[in-house]
Design a protein around this motif. Structure first.
Motif: not given
Length: 304
Positions: A56-68, A251-258
């Protein structure tokens, strides 16, 4: 029969919420957080047994941020082994059976996980709260600001003595650069929530601290004073453990070293989600979340 596409959130009759990773004809690859493991489940659509429906809702705080996901042997998989949230909580309770109320977790200034950080938080407020930081800045007492800040850092071992503490201490010897550092730090702390512009101003001030041969703007240095000042708003980021925990929890953190806003805002979202999940276990703030991250990443005992 409902139509399903990659990226759609779905509900399964027994497996609960999931996300369609790939859709090929009547064969779906769906990731369900409730299932153990790190692979998507193959589901063949059957109009006679419609077990799956669009959420019913096409947004979820965990599923929206899954890693590839990667395709391996016909199955879509996360790149890292995964823990479900109940598994991670169970692992934490093996270390601290009473959760965040465990006396061994609370500890004191020499042992445990929480007490010494709370003491440093209180020391920060005593040194800089009630407008003291702004007054010292207005009076040009940069050296006093630096002295107080480094004294608070000495109460913890969150920063590495060689990679973090030494470059920061050297960089703050330059009074002009140190003044910019303090001004941007306290401007960021004055906000009800961190913003991209204020965060980037602070990182720019860290980058400008002169420490030949060393980088001052590491993630631990960037986040430690924000965290000690406001552990209800800011998270401490030690990349090794935090990345490992995020990968294990999916969970995808979109990490970059800087240090950068995209990674920090992802860290903020991850930490907020964990705090809500951990409140039944007694979690109060990001001090508790950081400790949970450390144990989930494979740390045993105390982050001391």
């Amino acid at each position: 029969m409902d139509s399903f596409t990659a990226g759609m959130l779905v509900e399964h009759a027994s497996l609960g919420p999931g996300k369609v990773i790939a859709a090929k004809g009547d064969m779906l690859h769906v990731f369900f957080p409730s299932r153990n493991g790190h692979a998507a489940t193959r589901i063949k659509l059957d109009p006679k047994r419609p077990l799956l429906r669009p959420a019913a809702r096409q947004s979820d705080p965990w599923l929206d941020h899954l890693p590839p996901f990667v395709l391996k042997d016909g199955t879509y998989q996360l790149a890292h082994e995964r823990l479900t949230q109940p598994q991670a909580i169970g692992h934490f309770k093996q270390v601290f059976p009473l959760g965040f109320n465990d006396p061994a977790y609370e500890g004191n200034l020499q042992t445990g996980e929480r007490h010494y950080k709370v003491a440093a938080h209180k020391a920060f407020n005593e040194a800089f709260g009630g407008g003291k930081a702004e007054q010292l800045l207005a009076e040009g007492k940069v050296a006093e600001l630096t002295h107080r800040l480094l004294h608070i850092d000495a109460k913890t071992n969150l920063l590495h003595p060689n990679w973090d503490k030494a470059p920061l201490r050297d960089g703050l010897k330059d009074e002009q650069a140190a003044e910019r550092f303090h001004r941007t730090l306290f401007a960021l702390l004055a906000l009800p929530e961190p913003t991209q512009s204020a965060f980037e101003d602070f990182v720019g001030a860290l980058d400008a601290l002169p420490a030949p041969g060393s980088a001052v703007a590491t993630w631990p240095v960037t986040t430690v004073f924000l965290y000690l000042a406001q552990p209800d708003r800011h998270m401490f980021f030690r990349p090794k453990y935090t990345q490992e925990a995020a990968q294990r929890l999916g969970y995808e953190l979109n990490y970059a070293p800087h240090p950068n806003w995209r990674t920090y805002s992802s860290l903020h979202g991850f930490s907020r989600l964990l705090l809500e999940e951990l409140k039944p276990l007694g979690a109060r703030d990001f001090i508790d979340v950081q400790s949970f991250i450390y144990v989930t990443a494979g740390g045993s005992g105390y982050d001391k």
